[in-house]
Design a protein around this motif. Structure first.
Motif, PDB file in Angstrom:
ATOM      1  N   ASN A 187      51.814  14.395 -13.666  1.00  0.00           N
ATOM      2  CA  ASN A 187      52.412  15.628 -14.167  1.00  0.00           C
ATOM      3  C   ASN A 187      52.058  15.805 -15.633  1.00  0.00           C
ATOM      4  OD1 ASN A 187      54.167  14.124 -15.761  1.00  0.00           O
ATOM      5  ND2 ASN A 187      55.895  14.326 -14.353  1.00  0.00           N
TER       6      ASN A 187
ATOM      7  N   THR B  51      65.784  13.986 -12.644  1.00  0.00           N
ATOM      8  CA  THR B  51      64.764  14.984 -12.295  1.00  0.00           C
ATOM      9  C   THR B  51      65.357  16.089 -11.428  1.00  0.00           C
ATOM     10  OG1 THR B  51      64.097  13.590 -10.427  1.00  0.00           O
ATOM     11  CG2 THR B  51      62.853  13.340 -12.474  1.00  0.00           C
ATOM     12  N   GLN B  52      66.407  15.784 -10.684  1.00  0.00           N
ATOM     13  CA  GLN B  52      67.043  16.800  -9.848  1.00  0.00           C
ATOM     14  C   GLN B  52      67.820  17.810 -10.683  1.00  0.00           C
ATOM     15  OE1 GLN B  52      69.340  14.971  -6.736  1.00  0.00           O
ATOM     16  NE2 GLN B  52      67.634  13.716  -6.004  1.00  0.00           N
TER      17      GLN B  52
ATOM     18  N   PRO C 276      62.140  16.591 -16.625  1.00  0.00           N
ATOM     19  CA  PRO C 276      60.912  15.944 -16.148  1.00  0.00           C
ATOM     20  C   PRO C 276      60.738  14.553 -16.741  1.00  0.00           C
ATOM     21  CG  PRO C 276      60.385  17.550 -17.851  1.00  0.00           C
ATOM     22  CD  PRO C 276      61.871  17.671 -17.601  1.00  0.00           C
TER      23      PRO C 276
ATOM     24  N   VAL D 115      49.544  11.099  -3.588  1.00  0.00           N
ATOM     25  CA  VAL D 115      49.616  12.185  -2.615  1.00  0.00           C
ATOM     26  C   VAL D 115      48.316  12.217  -1.813  1.00  0.00           C
ATOM     27  CG1 VAL D 115      49.841  14.677  -2.312  1.00  0.00           C
ATOM     28  CG2 VAL D 115      51.098  13.538  -4.138  1.00  0.00           C
TER      29      VAL D 115
ATOM     30  N   ASN E 244      63.940  13.339   1.757  1.00  0.00           N
ATOM     31  CA  ASN E 244      63.572  13.262   0.338  1.00  0.00           C
ATOM     32  C   ASN E 244      64.392  12.231  -0.412  1.00  0.00           C
ATOM     33  OD1 ASN E 244      66.061  14.480   0.141  1.00  0.00           O
ATOM     34  ND2 ASN E 244      65.338  16.377  -0.796  1.00  0.00           N
TER      35      ASN E 244
ATOM     36  N   GLU F 214      56.021  22.233   5.608  1.00  0.00           N
ATOM     37  CA  GLU F 214      56.810  22.805   4.510  1.00  0.00           C
ATOM     38  C   GLU F 214      57.748  21.761   3.913  1.00  0.00           C
ATOM     39  OE1 GLU F 214      56.302  24.254   7.419  1.00  0.00           O
ATOM     40  OE2 GLU F 214      55.078  25.991   6.780  1.00  0.00           O
TER      41      GLU F 214
ATOM     42  N   SER G  16      55.626  19.437   1.747  1.00  0.00           N
ATOM     43  CA  SER G  16      55.226  20.168   0.535  1.00  0.00           C
ATOM     44  C   SER G  16      56.393  20.253  -0.445  1.00  0.00           C
ATOM     45  CB  SER G  16      54.741  21.569   0.901  1.00  0.00           C
ATOM     46  OG  SER G  16      53.605  21.528   1.729  1.00  0.00           O
ATOM     47  N   GLY G  17      57.602  20.438   0.078  1.00  0.00           N
ATOM     48  CA  GLY G  17      58.771  20.490  -0.776  1.00  0.00           C
ATOM     49  C   GLY G  17      59.047  19.177  -1.476  1.00  0.00           C
TER      50      GLY G  17
ATOM     51  N   ILE H 155      56.753  16.921  -2.223  1.00  0.00           N
ATOM     52  CA  ILE H 155      55.698  16.759  -3.232  1.00  0.00           C
ATOM     53  C   ILE H 155      56.056  17.530  -4.494  1.00  0.00           C
ATOM     54  CG2 ILE H 155      53.287  17.307  -3.780  1.00  0.00           C
ATOM     55  CD1 ILE H 155      52.646  16.734  -0.827  1.00  0.00           C
ATOM     56  N   ARG H 156      56.530  18.753  -4.344  1.00  0.00           N
ATOM     57  CA  ARG H 156      56.909  19.558  -5.530  1.00  0.00           C
ATOM     58  C   ARG H 156      58.124  18.952  -6.228  1.00  0.00           C
ATOM     59  NH1 ARG H 156      55.435  23.859  -1.999  1.00  0.00           N
ATOM     60  NH2 ARG H 156      57.603  24.055  -1.294  1.00  0.00           N
ATOM     61  N   LEU H 157      58.999  18.312  -5.466  1.00  0.00           N
ATOM     62  CA  LEU H 157      60.195  17.713  -6.062  1.00  0.00           C
ATOM     63  C   LEU H 157      59.837  16.571  -6.986  1.00  0.00           C
ATOM     64  CD1 LEU H 157      63.320  17.485  -6.154  1.00  0.00           C
ATOM     65  CD2 LEU H 157      63.158  15.947  -4.172  1.00  0.00           C
TER      66      LEU H 157
END
Length: 199
Positions: free
Chosen positions: A9, A59-60, A64, A71, A153, A190, A193-194, A196-198
């Motif tokens: 990141n 992070t939640q 960051p 990945v 997650n 989906e 993918s969610g 991974i973005r988290l």
């Protein structure tokens, strides 16, 4: 490195220095090269602080943290990369193996006996034998994500204290799959993918 990839990141800072992480007196520090001494004094405390913050799930809340995230497509060799870095065996099998995020905290340990610990859902499980790591991860995964092929997650944290490993924290995410198999939900792509973005 197969199709697996490392994603960094925007706030990521990395170091390839593998150093002893004990605390030393001023006299002892003089025996270390300047780079190693600087690592022990400045970099190791930062890595420890980041790990503590990650354990608090900051992070939640939109904060960051520097993170190395692995990945890739399902069965593309992500776990093999981590195995080579940590010197341990991770769960293998057909289809999706990593069904929850696996946070691997590698710490150089100068002692002759390695230490392994699995943390999840406010539990801490000591793993007495290196050969039982895969079994412990599988059991914890079932406890979190169930017996089916579904994903979650909720992360597992594997702490590896072993002589010769680099001081790194990495996150192995479920492999990307576009077509549901067995009893996976229709929106499995989906969901992954969610995650991974988290992270």
């Amino acid at each position: 490195m197969d199709n697996a990839s490392f994603l960094f990141n925007n706030d990521t800072t990395t170091s390839n220095v593998g150093a002893i992480t004990q605390h030393f007196s001023n006299d002892q520090k003089q025996n270390f090269p300047p780079l190693v001494s600087t690592y022990n004094d400045k970099i190791r405390p930062i890595l420890d602080a980041v790990d503590k913050l990650r354990g608090l799930n900051v992070t939640q809340h939109g904060i960051p943290l520097p993170t190395i995230v692995v990945v890739g497509d399902q069965s593309s060799g992500k776990s093999s990369v981590l195995e080579s870095l940590a010197g341990i065996s991770l769960p293998r099998g057909q289809g999706i193996c990593s069904r929850v995020p696996l946070v691997m905290r590698l710490q150089h340990h100068p002692g002759p006996v390695p230490e392994f610990r699995l943390e999840f859902q406010k539990k801490s499980v000591m793993i007495m034998e290196e050969s039982r790591i895969s079994e412990a991860i599988n059991s914890a995964t079932v406890e979190i994500a169930g017996n089916s092929k579904g994903i979650s997650n909720v992360p597992l944290t594997l702490v590896v204290k072993k002589n010769g490993v680099p001081d790194l924290t990495m996150i192995d995410l479920p492999g990307i799959t576009r077509v549901p198999v067995h009893d996976q939900p229709e929106n499995i792509y989906e969901q992954i993918s969610g995650i991974i973005r988290l992270f």
